[in-house]
Design an enzyme around this catalytic site. Structure first.
Site, PDB file in Angstrom:
ATOM      1  N   CYS A 173       0.856  -1.186   0.000  1.00  0.00           N
ATOM      2  CA  CYS A 173       0.000   0.000   0.000  1.00  0.00           C
ATOM      3  C   CYS A 173       0.893   1.237   0.000  1.00  0.00           C
ATOM      4  O   CYS A 173       1.774   1.368   0.850  1.00  0.00           O
ATOM      5  CB  CYS A 173      -0.883  -0.019   1.247  1.00  0.00           C
ATOM      6  N   CYS A 228       0.325   3.307   3.481  1.00  0.00           N
ATOM      7  CA  CYS A 228       0.727   2.819   4.814  1.00  0.00           C
ATOM      8  C   CYS A 228       1.764   1.707   4.746  1.00  0.00           C
ATOM      9  O   CYS A 228       2.226   1.233   5.776  1.00  0.00           O
ATOM     10  CB  CYS A 228      -0.495   2.347   5.605  1.00  0.00           C
ATOM     11  N   CYS A 256      -7.437  -0.979   1.173  1.00  0.00           N
ATOM     12  CA  CYS A 256      -6.429  -1.466   2.112  1.00  0.00           C
ATOM     13  C   CYS A 256      -7.089  -1.664   3.472  1.00  0.00           C
ATOM     14  O   CYS A 256      -7.739  -0.757   3.997  1.00  0.00           O
ATOM     15  CB  CYS A 256      -5.295  -0.446   2.224  1.00  0.00           C
ATOM     16  N   CYS A 280      -5.277   0.936   6.295  1.00  0.00           N
ATOM     17  CA  CYS A 280      -5.475   2.388   6.320  1.00  0.00           C
ATOM     18  C   CYS A 280      -6.724   2.827   5.554  1.00  0.00           C
ATOM     19  O   CYS A 280      -7.013   4.014   5.482  1.00  0.00           O
ATOM     20  CB  CYS A 280      -4.244   3.114   5.795  1.00  0.00           C
ATOM     21  N   CYS A 286      -8.176  -5.453  -9.790  1.00  0.00           N
ATOM     22  CA  CYS A 286      -7.720  -4.441 -10.730  1.00  0.00           C
ATOM     23  C   CYS A 286      -7.323  -3.217  -9.917  1.00  0.00           C
ATOM     24  O   CYS A 286      -8.176  -2.548  -9.337  1.00  0.00           O
ATOM     25  CB  CYS A 286      -8.880  -4.142 -11.684  1.00  0.00           C
TER      26      CYS A 286
END
Ligand SMILES: [Zn+2]
Length: 138
Positions: free
Chosen positions: A49, A52, A98, A101, A121
């Protein structure tokens, strides 16, 4: 409220992400297809991510979907991402966020390859990449 989540204010997200990252991760924008730096990326490692740095997808799960966005048939763990119904733009889609976060990553579609039949995707700008240390060995 879950104290383990790195909650930031909108101002803090704006300061810690570049404008393209902020638009995708925090405002659910979509980058133009074939524009992202990870679309044709084939190195061995882990996609993180960008907001984060939680590990999200392994390079082994990445495949070329032809869509113009990095595509994966599964996240590292099911609980790595949150799936959220998305009825925006007159479509029934499932948003991928995510789990740490709550940043927007992309969408998941039921037209992926085996073994899952799913296509995660994901926007390139929502991802960072950590190469597998073994692939850097001479
Ligand atoms: Zn995150």
């Amino acid at each position: 409220m879950n104290q383990h989540k790195p909650q930031k204010t909108d101002e803090e997200w704006r300061a810690s992400l570049d404008p393209a990252q902020y638009a995708v991760c925090r405002c659910s924008a979509t980058e133009p297809p074939f524009s992202g730096k990870w679309y044709k990326h084939k190195e061995a490692g882990t996609y993180l991510c960008v907001a984060c740095h939680a590990p999200l997808f392994a390079s082994e799960a990445k495949y070329d979907s032809g869509s113009g966005w990095p595509s994966f048939f599964q996240p590292i763990k099911r609980e790595t991402v949150n799936l959220v119904p998305d009825e925006s733009h007159g479509m029934h889609r499932t948003e991928v966020r995510c789990a740490v976060c709550d940043s927007h990553l992309g969408h998941v579609f039921p037209d992926g390859p085996k073994p899952t039949g799913l296509r995660y995707c994901v926007n390139s700008v929502a991802l960072d990449f950590a190469p597998d240390p073994h692939s850097l060995a001479p």
